[in-house]
Write a protein that holds these residues in place. Structure first.
Motif, short mmCIF file in Angstrom:
data_model
loop_
_atom_site.label_atom_id
_atom_site.label_comp_id
_atom_site.label_asym_id
_atom_site.label_seq_id
_atom_site.Cartn_x
_atom_site.Cartn_y
_atom_site.Cartn_z
N GLY A 151 5.61 26.79 4.95
CA GLY A 151 6.52 27.35 5.30
C GLY A 151 7.52 26.77 6.68
O GLY A 151 8.64 26.85 6.35
N HIS A 152 6.75 26.23 7.55
CA HIS A 152 7.56 25.60 8.72
C HIS A 152 8.14 24.26 8.23
O HIS A 152 9.32 23.94 8.39
CB HIS A 152 6.93 25.46 9.82
N GLY A 153 7.24 23.54 7.91
CA GLY A 153 7.83 21.96 7.59
C GLY A 153 8.39 22.00 6.52
O GLY A 153 9.50 21.15 6.67
N ILE A 179 12.55 23.70 8.24
CA ILE A 179 13.24 22.56 8.59
C ILE A 179 14.29 22.55 7.91
O ILE A 179 15.75 22.07 8.40
CB ILE A 179 12.25 21.09 8.80
N ALA A 180 14.30 22.79 6.39
CA ALA A 180 15.39 22.82 5.76
C ALA A 180 16.54 23.66 6.11
O ALA A 180 17.68 23.48 5.85
CB ALA A 180 14.87 23.00 4.10
N SER A 209 10.81 26.52 13.68
CA SER A 209 9.92 25.71 12.48
C SER A 209 10.02 24.36 13.12
O SER A 209 8.84 23.56 12.86
CB SER A 209 10.64 25.95 11.10
N ILE A 210 10.99 23.77 13.53
CA ILE A 210 11.21 22.33 14.18
C ILE A 210 9.91 22.19 14.98
O ILE A 210 9.18 21.46 15.23
CB ILE A 210 12.21 21.95 14.45
N ALA A 211 9.89 23.15 16.10
CA ALA A 211 8.65 23.21 16.97
C ALA A 211 7.48 23.16 16.57
O ALA A 211 6.54 22.44 16.78
CB ALA A 211 8.99 24.21 18.05
N ALA A 212 7.25 24.06 15.69
CA ALA A 212 5.91 24.44 15.17
C ALA A 212 5.51 22.99 14.15
O ALA A 212 4.27 22.65 14.39
CB ALA A 212 5.97 25.61 14.00
N THR A 213 6.28 22.53 13.57
CA THR A 213 6.19 21.42 12.76
C THR A 213 5.92 20.16 13.61
O THR A 213 4.72 19.24 13.40
CB THR A 213 7.16 20.97 11.71
#
Length: 142
Positions: free
Chosen positions: A104-106, A110-111, A117-121
């Motif tokens: 979901g995040h990666g 990011i897309a 999501s960038i921070a989570a990834t």
């Protein structure tokens, strides 16, 4: 313990994941986060059918590979049940506190250039690097 470099298979697999994510967003307006999809199957809402179909497709993929090639996907490492159980519990806790999973995040977040999501990834990746280092080099691997 060494990982085999398979660029062709990685390209095909990554392309299929991206295509599935774009298709799900285009057709249903939903993010292809596996834990969110699974959660909607376990605690059903009004959109149970596409969630089950998506998960069945993900689980059926190795069977399709077996039917097309006659070869099953090799499992290169025997992992102790305790390690799998603890890993699964830790992932579940991380998904809960992180508001989503790597897919979901990666892939999707990011897309969409989502800062969260960038921070989570980045957090997933740094944690993965540290975990692999500790398991392989400090604990001697499993």
């Amino acid at each position: 313990m060494e990982t085999t470099f398979t660029p062709f298979q990685a390209l095909i697999g990554g392309s299929l994941i991206g295509l599935a994510a774009v298709g799900l967003m285009a057709l249903h307006g939903r993010v292809a986060g596996m834990t969110g999809i699974l959660n909607g199957v376990i605690l059903p809402k009004g959109d149970w059918d596409w969630r089950v179909a998506f998960l069945l497709g993900a689980v059926a993929a190795p069977v399709v590979i077996l039917l097309l090639t006659g070869q099953s996907l090799p499992l290169q490492e025997e992992i102790p049940s305790l390690a799998i159980t603890l890993g699964g519990l830790l992932v579940g806790v991380g998904v809960t506190f992180g508001g989503g999973c790597t897919s979901g995040h990666g892939v999707c977040g990011i897309a969409r250039l989502s800062p969260r999501s960038i921070a989570a990834t980045l957090t997933f990746m740094v944690t993965t690097f540290i975990t692999v280092f500790v398991v392989r080099h400090l604990l001697g691997g499993f």
